[in-house]
Scaffold this motif. Structure first.
Motif, PDB file in Angstrom:
ATOM      1  N   ASP A  23      42.762  37.247  35.367  1.00 55.54           N
ATOM      2  CA  ASP A  23      43.337  37.926  36.528  1.00 55.54           C
ATOM      3  C   ASP A  23      42.273  38.366  37.523  1.00 55.54           C
ATOM      4  O   ASP A  23      42.479  38.302  38.738  1.00 55.54           O
ATOM      5  CB  ASP A  23      44.184  39.125  36.089  1.00 55.54           C
ATOM      6  N   TYR A  24      41.132  38.817  37.018  1.00 55.64           N
ATOM      7  CA  TYR A  24      40.019  39.207  37.893  1.00 55.64           C
ATOM      8  C   TYR A  24      39.533  37.973  38.649  1.00 55.64           C
ATOM      9  O   TYR A  24      39.333  38.021  39.869  1.00 55.64           O
ATOM     10  CB  TYR A  24      38.907  39.828  37.059  1.00 55.64           C
ATOM     11  N   ARG A  53      41.153  35.278  39.347  1.00 53.11           N
ATOM     12  CA  ARG A  53      42.181  34.893  40.316  1.00 53.11           C
ATOM     13  C   ARG A  53      42.107  35.787  41.562  1.00 53.11           C
ATOM     14  O   ARG A  53      42.191  35.299  42.694  1.00 53.11           O
ATOM     15  CB  ARG A  53      43.565  34.978  39.688  1.00 53.11           C
ATOM     16  N   ALA A  54      41.926  37.076  41.372  1.00 48.39           N
ATOM     17  CA  ALA A  54      41.847  37.997  42.515  1.00 48.39           C
ATOM     18  C   ALA A  54      40.613  37.699  43.373  1.00 48.39           C
ATOM     19  O   ALA A  54      40.691  37.678  44.604  1.00 48.39           O
ATOM     20  CB  ALA A  54      41.841  39.446  42.025  1.00 48.39           C
ATOM     21  N   SER A  87      41.095  34.148  45.057  1.00 48.77           N
ATOM     22  CA  SER A  87      42.136  34.213  46.089  1.00 48.77           C
ATOM     23  C   SER A  87      41.642  34.941  47.337  1.00 48.77           C
ATOM     24  O   SER A  87      41.941  34.518  48.465  1.00 48.77           O
ATOM     25  CB  SER A  87      43.383  34.922  45.554  1.00 48.77           C
ATOM     26  N   ALA A  88      40.905  36.011  47.139  1.00 53.37           N
ATOM     27  CA  ALA A  88      40.411  36.781  48.281  1.00 53.37           C
ATOM     28  C   ALA A  88      39.448  35.958  49.133  1.00 53.37           C
ATOM     29  O   ALA A  88      39.422  36.096  50.361  1.00 53.37           O
ATOM     30  CB  ALA A  88      39.726  38.057  47.795  1.00 53.37           C
ATOM     31  N   VAL A 127      39.078  45.455  42.042  1.00 54.35           N
ATOM     32  CA  VAL A 127      39.424  44.098  42.462  1.00 54.35           C
ATOM     33  C   VAL A 127      40.830  43.807  41.962  1.00 54.35           C
ATOM     34  O   VAL A 127      41.108  43.947  40.770  1.00 54.35           O
ATOM     35  CB  VAL A 127      38.414  43.077  41.887  1.00 54.35           C
ATOM     36  N   GLY A 128      41.715  43.423  42.869  1.00 52.46           N
ATOM     37  CA  GLY A 128      43.090  43.092  42.487  1.00 52.46           C
ATOM     38  C   GLY A 128      43.971  44.320  42.375  1.00 52.46           C
ATOM     39  O   GLY A 128      44.798  44.577  43.229  1.00 52.46           O
ATOM     40  N   SER A 129      43.774  45.080  41.310  1.00 54.77           N
ATOM     41  CA  SER A 129      44.569  46.293  41.072  1.00 54.77           C
ATOM     42  C   SER A 129      43.875  47.109  39.987  1.00 54.77           C
ATOM     43  O   SER A 129      43.012  46.591  39.279  1.00 54.77           O
ATOM     44  CB  SER A 129      45.976  45.918  40.603  1.00 54.77           C
ATOM     45  N   ILE A 159      44.140  45.282  36.677  1.00 53.29           N
ATOM     46  CA  ILE A 159      43.198  44.163  36.542  1.00 53.29           C
ATOM     47  C   ILE A 159      41.809  44.691  36.230  1.00 53.29           C
ATOM     48  O   ILE A 159      41.097  44.147  35.374  1.00 53.29           O
ATOM     49  CB  ILE A 159      43.208  43.296  37.819  1.00 53.29           C
TER      50      ILE A 159
END
Length: 169
Positions: A12-13, A15-16, A19-20, A65-67, A70
């Motif tokens: 997930d990290y 991906r964040a 994506s950013a 990062v992300g949330s 995450i």
């Protein structure tokens, strides 16, 4: 380095982060990039994995990062990896003001039976360094950064402390 290194990232990290940095990519392209990053982590599962020694700036751990969820998962992974044999994670705290690590990351790769190679980057981009003298100069910088960083146990405690602070977020 401004983010957790790819070999240490959760899915997930990763991906964040990816994506950013790639706002025009399709979700399929992002999925491929994330998969490629995670596949590189397979090197850590080998019978004789490489020794990893990372010095992470405290800001990397505190920057969400992300949330928050995450980041909690990412900090848990760092804490787990820090307990693995052959993995050294040190944290360069905000209080370490006199160190040469502000210009960007430096990576050194040591190979059995071959010369060390370095990769360094700054705002203008990155470059591979093969000259033994230059690699030696970069190792001096790395060692100064390591000396300014917290020891392993204190680094692990700081990772846990930051993780516990995120539990309330």
């Amino acid at each position: 380095m401004r983010v957790v290194p790819g070999l240490l990232q959760t899915e997930d990290y990763a991906r964040a982060v990816i994506s950013a940095g790639r706002p025009q990519d399709t979700s399929a392209a992002i999925d491929r990039a994330v998969s490629a990053r995670l596949e590189r982590q397979d090197i850590l599962q080998r019978e004789h994995p490489p020794v990893l020694w990372h010095v992470l700036h405290e800001g990397v751990l505190r920057h969400v990062v992300g949330s928050p969820a995450i980041m909690r998962e990412q900090l848990d992974k760092l804490a787990e990896l820090a307990r693995e044999p052959g993995v050294v994670i040190q944290i360069l705290p905000f209080t370490a003001s006199d160190h040469p690590g502000t210009d960007g990351p430096i990576l050194v790769y040591d190979f059995d039976g071959a010369s060390s190679v370095a990769y360094t980057e700054c705002n203008g981009g990155g470059r591979i360094v093969e000259s033994a003298d230059e690699v030696g100069d970069l190792m001096i910088i790395i060692n100064i950064i390591r000396a300014a960083a917290l020891p392993r146990r204190e680094s692990a405690r700081l990772i846990q402390q930051i993780r516990s602070e995120l539990a309330d977020a």
